[in-house]
Design a protein around this motif. Structure first.
Motif, short mmCIF file in Angstrom:
data_model
loop_
_atom_site.label_atom_id
_atom_site.label_comp_id
_atom_site.label_asym_id
_atom_site.label_seq_id
_atom_site.Cartn_x
_atom_site.Cartn_y
_atom_site.Cartn_z
N GLN A 1 7.66 -11.87 -0.53
CA GLN A 1 7.15 -10.89 0.41
C GLN A 1 7.42 -9.50 -0.12
N ALA A 2 6.52 -8.55 0.18
CA ALA A 2 6.72 -7.18 -0.25
C ALA A 2 6.05 -6.25 0.75
N ILE A 3 6.65 -5.08 0.93
CA ILE A 3 6.08 -4.08 1.82
C ILE A 3 6.47 -2.71 1.32
N CYS A 4 5.57 -1.75 1.45
CA CYS A 4 5.82 -0.37 1.03
C CYS A 4 6.06 0.46 2.29
N VAL A 5 7.19 1.17 2.33
CA VAL A 5 7.56 1.99 3.48
C VAL A 5 7.32 3.45 3.14
N SER A 6 6.55 4.14 3.98
CA SER A 6 6.27 5.56 3.76
C SER A 6 7.55 6.37 3.88
N SER A 7 7.75 7.25 2.93
CA SER A 7 8.98 8.03 2.88
C SER A 7 8.74 9.30 2.08
N VAL A 8 9.52 10.32 2.33
CA VAL A 8 9.46 11.58 1.59
C VAL A 8 10.78 11.75 0.85
N PRO A 9 10.78 12.06 -0.45
CA PRO A 9 9.62 12.48 -1.24
C PRO A 9 8.86 11.33 -1.89
N ASP B 1 7.61 7.03 -1.50
CA ASP B 1 7.58 5.75 -0.80
C ASP B 1 8.51 4.77 -1.50
N LYS B 2 9.02 3.82 -0.71
CA LYS B 2 9.91 2.77 -1.24
C LYS B 2 9.25 1.41 -1.01
N LEU B 3 9.25 0.58 -2.07
CA LEU B 3 8.66 -0.75 -2.00
C LEU B 3 9.78 -1.79 -2.01
N PHE B 4 9.76 -2.68 -1.02
CA PHE B 4 10.80 -3.69 -0.87
C PHE B 4 10.20 -5.07 -1.17
N VAL B 5 10.89 -5.85 -2.01
CA VAL B 5 10.45 -7.19 -2.39
C VAL B 5 11.57 -8.17 -2.07
N PHE B 6 11.22 -9.28 -1.42
CA PHE B 6 12.26 -10.26 -1.05
C PHE B 6 11.76 -11.69 -1.23
N GLY B 7 12.70 -12.57 -1.66
CA GLY B 7 12.48 -14.00 -1.63
C GLY B 7 11.44 -14.50 -2.62
N ALA C 1 8.08 -14.68 7.17
CA ALA C 1 7.31 -13.59 7.76
C ALA C 1 8.08 -12.29 7.56
N PHE C 2 7.36 -11.19 7.31
CA PHE C 2 7.97 -9.97 6.81
C PHE C 2 7.17 -8.80 7.37
N ALA C 3 7.82 -7.86 8.07
CA ALA C 3 7.10 -6.73 8.65
C ALA C 3 8.04 -5.55 8.80
N TYR C 4 7.46 -4.34 8.89
CA TYR C 4 8.26 -3.13 9.04
C TYR C 4 7.97 -2.49 10.39
N ASP C 5 9.03 -2.09 11.08
CA ASP C 5 8.92 -1.42 12.37
C ASP C 5 9.29 0.05 12.19
N PRO C 6 8.32 0.97 12.19
CA PRO C 6 8.64 2.38 11.96
C PRO C 6 9.47 3.00 13.06
N ALA C 7 9.44 2.42 14.27
CA ALA C 7 10.21 2.99 15.38
C ALA C 7 11.72 2.82 15.17
N THR C 8 12.12 1.73 14.55
CA THR C 8 13.55 1.44 14.34
C THR C 8 13.96 1.53 12.88
N CYS C 9 12.99 1.72 11.97
CA CYS C 9 13.23 1.69 10.52
C CYS C 9 13.79 0.35 10.07
N ASN C 10 13.43 -0.71 10.78
CA ASN C 10 13.89 -2.06 10.43
C ASN C 10 12.78 -2.85 9.74
N VAL D 1 0.83 -1.20 0.00
CA VAL D 1 0.00 0.00 0.00
C VAL D 1 0.86 1.25 0.00
N SER D 2 0.58 2.15 -0.95
CA SER D 2 1.17 3.49 -0.99
C SER D 2 0.03 4.49 -1.15
N GLY D 3 -0.27 5.22 -0.10
CA GLY D 3 -1.41 6.14 -0.14
C GLY D 3 -2.70 5.37 -0.32
#
Length: 374
Positions: A248-256, A258-264, A303-312, A185-187
């Motif tokens: 697995q894929a996840i979209c990380v909110s970023s300015v300017p 968003d970045k989408l990461f795909v793995f495996g 399993a694949f997840a993003y932690d906004p507190a650590t940017c991991n 998801v991006s926006g």
């Protein structure tokens, strides 16, 4: 990852017991995302979902917990809805009105904040009202009764009313029916990539490397710039680097952007990938930054997840001819900047003596009382 609780939630899955016996689980595990990271088997209260795998787990807004939908066990597929409340470690069976999606597994479930007609249309305004939070179920494998098929349907769960709706009218050209794809998801856009479906002879193996964009605000599958169906090779959204499923894929909110990461995933039968793909969502292009450190080995179904507190980004387990239980982190702060930015300040000028109130407008800012800076 539940950022307020500081925990990653892991539920169910397929694997092996401590004595090596194959099993499908309904255990709930919590991982502390702050250092030192540690696993805890939650002695959860309430009615946990039955054992299953190939289900989805979606973080709910406003500290609402984690929603589990669907899944598979011993040939039976589910369409029940459960919520795990992280802080109080309690499961709840969530009764929903409307027509739930037919039982399925291998699907995706995406939370999107959909602007309402009354929402502020100012650039950078964030939709936060609960009535606008919706979960979209796309595709999968299953069906009603004994039906088994790759699916292309779209269902929506309104979190304000906890009611299901089948979205029957969507403009544009939808992707082919599939399972084992990803949805990021991006926006208000859901980015669907890869997966597998029915083969159709030499022209289609049923293994996909394509990308499709669904704008849920307009309820339309978007066409890429310059698309003309009459062209010999019509324009397409950026493809994956190979056919890919169970990735697995996840979209990380970023300015300017968003970045989408795909793995495996699997790129061919029993040929597993360890490739990390990174897409700049604004330019719709793959980028290749330098990534330091050792990477996880090739695998699918991690399993694949993003932690906004650590940017991991967290990677756990998976399958490559055996089950895995290793834990990896990828810090993406260097390429995915903060998800906020100052857009303008009012007034533009003021006296050198100071004392002028200034209002800052920004991307994903929320209104706050006046703050005095000394």
């Amino acid at each position: 990852v539940d950022p307020k609780a500081g925990k990653a939630v892991l539920f169910g899955g397929s694997g092996v017991t401590a004595d090596g016996a194959p099993a499908v689980f309904n255990e709930t595990w919590l991982l502390s995302t702050a250092e030192p990271m540690a696993w805890e088997k939650a002695g959860a209260k309430g009615d946990a979902p039955s054992p299953r795998w190939r289900h989805t787990a979606t973080l709910l807004p406003d500290d609402g917990g984690v929603l589990i939908f669907g899944g598979l066990h011993r040939g039976r597929r589910f369409n029940d809805t459960h919520v795990f409340h992280t802080e109080r470690k309690e499961w709840e069976i969530r009764e929903c009105s409307g027509s739930a999606p037919p039982p399925r597994s291998h699907h995706t479930a995406s939370l999107v904040a959909v602007p309402s007609e009354e929402a502020d249309a100012e650039e950078g305004a964030e939709v936060t009202t609960a009535s606008e939070q919706k979960i979209f179920i796309i595709g999968g494998y299953g069906g009603a009764g004994t039906t088994r098929d790759f699916l292309s349907d779209l269902h929506m769960l309104d979190l304000a009313t906890w009611s299901w709706t089948k979205v029957a009218s969507v403009r544009g050209s939808p992707p082919k029916a599939r399972s084992d794809h990803t949805a990021s998801v991006s926006g208000t856009t859901i980015i669907v990539q890869g997966g597998r479906g029915w083969s159709a002879g030499k022209g289609s193996t049923g293994l996909f490397d394509d990308t499709h964009l669904l704008d849920v605000a307009a309820m339309e599958w978007l066409e890429p710039p310059g698309y003309n169906p009459d062209d010999e090779e019509p324009a397409a959204w950026p493809k994956l680097n190979s056919t890919l499923w169970n990735h697995q894929a996840i979209c990380v909110s970023s300015v300017p952007s968003d970045k989408l990461f795909v793995f495996g995933g699997q790129k061919a039968p029993r040929e597993y990938s360890s490739h990390l793909g990174i897409m700049d969502v604004r330019s719709n292009s793959w980028v290749a930054p330098i990534v330091a450190g050792s990477a996880p080995g090739a695998r699918e179904d991690c399993a694949f997840a993003y932690d906004p507190a650590t940017c991991n980004i967290l990677f756990f387990g998976g399958w490559r001819q055996k089950y895995m239980s290793d834990l990896w982190t990828l810090n993406v702060a260097g390429i995915a900047g903060p998800p906020y930015a100052v857009l303008r300040a009012e007034p533009h000028t003021g006296p050198l003596t100071g004392g002028t109130p200034i209002t800052l407008h920004g991307l994903r800012f929320v209104e706050s009382p006046m703050v005095q800076i000394r």
